[in-house]
Scaffold this motif. Structure first.
Motif, PDB file in Angstrom:
ATOM      1  N   THR A  29      13.402 -59.804  52.377  1.00 47.04           N
ATOM      2  CA  THR A  29      14.576 -60.976  52.283  1.00 47.04           C
ATOM      3  C   THR A  29      15.671 -60.761  53.377  1.00 47.04           C
ATOM      4  O   THR A  29      16.136 -61.816  53.934  1.00 47.04           O
ATOM      5  N   ALA A  30      16.059 -59.486  53.410  1.00 46.73           N
ATOM      6  CA  ALA A  30      17.387 -59.157  54.017  1.00 46.73           C
ATOM      7  C   ALA A  30      17.101 -58.051  54.786  1.00 46.73           C
ATOM      8  O   ALA A  30      17.734 -56.835  54.571  1.00 46.73           O
ATOM      9  N   PRO A  31      16.293 -57.920  55.939  1.00 42.70           N
ATOM     10  CA  PRO A  31      16.020 -56.651  56.728  1.00 42.70           C
ATOM     11  C   PRO A  31      17.228 -56.311  57.265  1.00 42.70           C
ATOM     12  O   PRO A  31      18.083 -56.778  57.736  1.00 42.70           O
ATOM     13  N   GLY A  32      17.242 -54.937  57.210  1.00 44.30           N
ATOM     14  CA  GLY A  32      18.339 -54.293  57.929  1.00 44.30           C
ATOM     15  C   GLY A  32      19.247 -53.478  57.043  1.00 44.30           C
ATOM     16  O   GLY A  32      20.207 -52.898  57.291  1.00 44.30           O
ATOM     17  N   LEU A  33      19.337 -54.044  55.782  1.00 46.15           N
ATOM     18  CA  LEU A  33      20.436 -53.696  54.779  1.00 46.15           C
ATOM     19  C   LEU A  33      20.057 -52.467  54.060  1.00 46.15           C
ATOM     20  O   LEU A  33      21.062 -51.716  53.868  1.00 46.15           O
ATOM     21  N   LEU A  34      18.820 -52.260  53.874  1.00 48.33           N
ATOM     22  CA  LEU A  34      18.501 -50.928  53.232  1.00 48.33           C
ATOM     23  C   LEU A  34      18.691 -49.699  53.948  1.00 48.33           C
ATOM     24  O   LEU A  34      18.414 -49.788  55.282  1.00 48.33           O
ATOM     25  N   VAL A  35      19.342 -48.802  53.469  1.00 53.91           N
ATOM     26  CA  VAL A  35      19.664 -47.514  54.394  1.00 53.91           C
ATOM     27  C   VAL A  35      19.030 -46.326  53.323  1.00 53.91           C
ATOM     28  O   VAL A  35      18.788 -45.385  53.930  1.00 53.91           O
ATOM     29  N   GLY A  36      18.683 -46.379  52.055  1.00 49.03           N
ATOM     30  CA  GLY A  36      18.137 -45.471  51.323  1.00 49.03           C
ATOM     31  C   GLY A  36      17.080 -45.943  50.284  1.00 49.03           C
ATOM     32  O   GLY A  36      17.574 -47.232  49.571  1.00 49.03           O
ATOM     33  N   ALA A  37      16.033 -45.249  49.795  1.00 47.91           N
ATOM     34  CA  ALA A  37      15.189 -45.742  48.774  1.00 47.91           C
ATOM     35  C   ALA A  37      14.366 -44.680  48.223  1.00 47.91           C
ATOM     36  O   ALA A  37      14.526 -43.586  48.692  1.00 47.91           O
ATOM     37  N   THR A  38      13.937 -44.737  47.353  1.00 49.08           N
ATOM     38  CA  THR A  38      13.113 -43.631  46.597  1.00 49.08           C
ATOM     39  C   THR A  38      11.873 -43.329  47.156  1.00 49.08           C
ATOM     40  O   THR A  38      11.268 -44.293  47.996  1.00 49.08           O
ATOM     41  N   ASP A  39      11.411 -42.111  46.790  1.00 49.12           N
ATOM     42  CA  ASP A  39      10.039 -41.578  47.237  1.00 49.12           C
ATOM     43  C   ASP A  39       8.914 -42.436  46.868  1.00 49.12           C
ATOM     44  O   ASP A  39       7.839 -42.649  47.448  1.00 49.12           O
ATOM     45  N   TRP A  40       8.938 -43.359  45.739  1.00 51.94           N
ATOM     46  CA  TRP A  40       8.164 -44.275  45.256  1.00 51.94           C
ATOM     47  C   TRP A  40       8.014 -45.655  45.966  1.00 51.94           C
ATOM     48  O   TRP A  40       7.314 -46.391  45.609  1.00 51.94           O
ATOM     49  N   CYS A  41       9.205 -45.949  46.892  1.00 58.86           N
ATOM     50  CA  CYS A  41       9.312 -47.361  47.231  1.00 58.86           C
ATOM     51  C   CYS A  41       7.994 -47.484  48.633  1.00 58.86           C
ATOM     52  O   CYS A  41       8.424 -46.968  49.544  1.00 58.86           O
ATOM     53  N   ALA A  42       7.001 -47.567  48.265  1.00 59.24           N
ATOM     54  CA  ALA A  42       5.965 -47.735  49.298  1.00 59.24           C
ATOM     55  C   ALA A  42       5.767 -49.075  49.823  1.00 59.24           C
ATOM     56  O   ALA A  42       4.731 -49.203  50.817  1.00 59.24           O
ATOM     57  N   HIS A  43       6.536 -49.963  49.568  1.00 57.52           N
ATOM     58  CA  HIS A  43       6.424 -51.366  50.301  1.00 57.52           C
ATOM     59  C   HIS A  43       7.735 -51.843  50.634  1.00 57.52           C
ATOM     60  O   HIS A  43       8.545 -51.757  49.971  1.00 57.52           O
ATOM     61  N   PRO A  44       7.954 -52.430  51.766  1.00 56.55           N
ATOM     62  CA  PRO A  44       6.825 -52.523  52.931  1.00 56.55           C
ATOM     63  C   PRO A  44       6.235 -51.193  53.455  1.00 56.55           C
ATOM     64  O   PRO A  44       7.316 -50.236  53.433  1.00 56.55           O
ATOM     65  N   ALA A  45       5.245 -51.350  54.167  1.00 55.53           N
ATOM     66  CA  ALA A  45       4.459 -49.873  54.325  1.00 55.53           C
ATOM     67  C   ALA A  45       5.284 -49.296  55.497  1.00 55.53           C
ATOM     68  O   ALA A  45       5.508 -47.953  55.719  1.00 55.53           O
ATOM     69  N   ASP A  46       6.002 -50.269  56.511  1.00 54.28           N
ATOM     70  CA  ASP A  46       6.467 -49.770  57.521  1.00 54.28           C
ATOM     71  C   ASP A  46       8.255 -49.347  57.345  1.00 54.28           C
ATOM     72  O   ASP A  46       9.058 -49.348  58.067  1.00 54.28           O
ATOM     73  N   LEU A  47       8.574 -49.428  55.980  1.00 51.26           N
ATOM     74  CA  LEU A  47      10.128 -49.259  55.550  1.00 51.26           C
ATOM     75  C   LEU A  47      10.358 -47.982  56.090  1.00 51.26           C
ATOM     76  O   LEU A  47      10.020 -46.865  56.021  1.00 51.26           O
ATOM     77  N   ASP A  48      11.665 -47.655  57.005  1.00 50.32           N
ATOM     78  CA  ASP A  48      12.302 -46.703  57.592  1.00 50.32           C
ATOM     79  C   ASP A  48      13.578 -46.465  57.133  1.00 50.32           C
ATOM     80  O   ASP A  48      14.383 -46.824  57.851  1.00 50.32           O
TER      81      ASP A  48
END
Length: 250
Positions: A29-48
Motif C-alpha cells: 500500500t505504501a511502498p518505501g516506508l518500511l525500513v525494517g521487518a522480521t525474518d519471517w516477513c516473506a511477502h512481498p518476495a522482493d522486500l529489501d
C-alpha cells in the motif's frame, strides 16, 4: 492503542513491522516506508529492508538504530516485554488486536491510516467484498491443529477460526477456555472430527506429516498464509481455502 506522536503529525517516513501480515499490507500500500521487518516477513518476495530478528525475539537495539517513526505490532504475535522495551527507548508502537475477520479489516484500515496511506487501498475493499460473498458449500466438523509435539489446536476467539467458520467449518474446540489448547492425540481422535484441517504454518504440516495421525479422517492441507494472515492475501483467501476443502473431500 494510538499510532503515536509521529503518526498524529503525519510525519511517518520510516516504519518497522514486527508482523508478517502487516509488513505485506504496508509494502503493497505504501511502498518505501518500511525500513525494517522480521525474518519471517516473506511477502512481498522482493522486500529489501533490514531484518531485525523474529516476531518473538526481535533485536530491540537493531530496531532503535533504524530510527523508525512507527513500529507495528500485534498483541498475539509479539511479546509485551519487547514492546515495552521499544516504548522505553522512545519509539511509537502501534499494537493491533485481531481475532475476527471484521476486526482484521478495521485494524488494517487503522494501521494504513497511521502509516499515512492517503486512502483506503483497493485490495482492502476487494478483500471485504470477497468474504461478504462467501456462501458455505458444505458444513464440516473439524479439529484444526497448528502444532505437534505437543499437539496444539485452534480454540476460541481466533482469526483463523473465524475464517473457517465463514467457510462452513465448525471447530470442535471453538468453545474451549483456551485460545490454543494443548491436547493429546488421543483426545483429538476421541473428538471424532469429520475433518482435520492442517495448515503449513506455524507448523509445516504436509501430506507425509500430519494426516497419518488421524487415520480414517479426511484431511485438508491448507495454505497457512491464506488462513492466518490479515492483509492482501485476504482477497484470494476465500477461493483458495474453499478449493482446499473441496479437494480434501474428493
Amino acid at each position: 492503542m494510538s499510532a503515536g506522536r509521529g503518526a498524529a503529525r503525519g510525519t511517518v517516513r520510516r516504519i518497522v513491522s514486527l508482523v508478517p501480515s502487516l509488513t505485506e499490507a504496508v509494502a503493497v500500500t505504501a511502498p518505501g516506508l518500511l525500513v525494517g521487518a522480521t525474518d519471517w516477513c516473506a511477502h512481498p518476495a522482493d522486500l529489501d529492508v533490514a531484518r531485525i530478528g523474529g516476531t518473538k525475539n526481535p533485536d530491540v537495539r537493531a530496531i532503535t538504530v533504524l530510527h523508525p517513526d512507527l513500529v507495528l505490532a500485534n498483541e498475539e504475535e509479539n511479546r509485551a516485554a519487547d514492546l515495552a522495551e521499544l516504548r522505553a527507548a522512545g519509539l511509537d508502537v502501534l499494537v493491533t488486536e485481531i481475532r475476527t475477520l471484521d476486526q482484521g479489516l478495521s485494524e488494517l484500515e487503522r494501521v494504513l491510516a497511521a502509516c499515512g496511506a492517503p486512502r483506503r487501498p483497493r485490495w482492502l475493499d476487494e478483500a471485504e467484498a470477497a468474504w461478504a460473498a462467501v456462501t458455505p458449500e458444505e458444513e464440516y466438523t473439524a479439529v484444526v491443529p497448528i502444532w505437534r509435539r505437543p499437539w496444539m489446536v485452534l480454540g476460541r476467539d481466533t482469526f483463523a477460526g473465524d475464517l473457517l467458520a465463514r467457510l462452513g467449518v465448525r471447530n470442535l474446540y471453538a468453545d474451549h477456555p483456551e485460545r490454543y489448547p494443548r491436547l493429546s492425540l488421543d483426545e483429538l481422535r476421541a473428538a471424532a472430527p469429520g475433518l482435520v484441517v492442517l495448515p503449513d504454518e506455524p507448523y509445516r504440516f504436509t501430506r507425509d506429516d500430519g494426516p497419518e495421525a488421524f487415520p480414517g479422517t479426511v484431511a485438508a492441507l491448507v495454505d497457512g498464509r491464506h488462513l492466518t494472515w490479515y492483509g492482501p492475501s485476504l482477497v484470494e483467501a476465500p477461493r483458495v481455502l474453499a478449493r482446499a476443502l473441496r479437494a480434501a473431500h474428493r
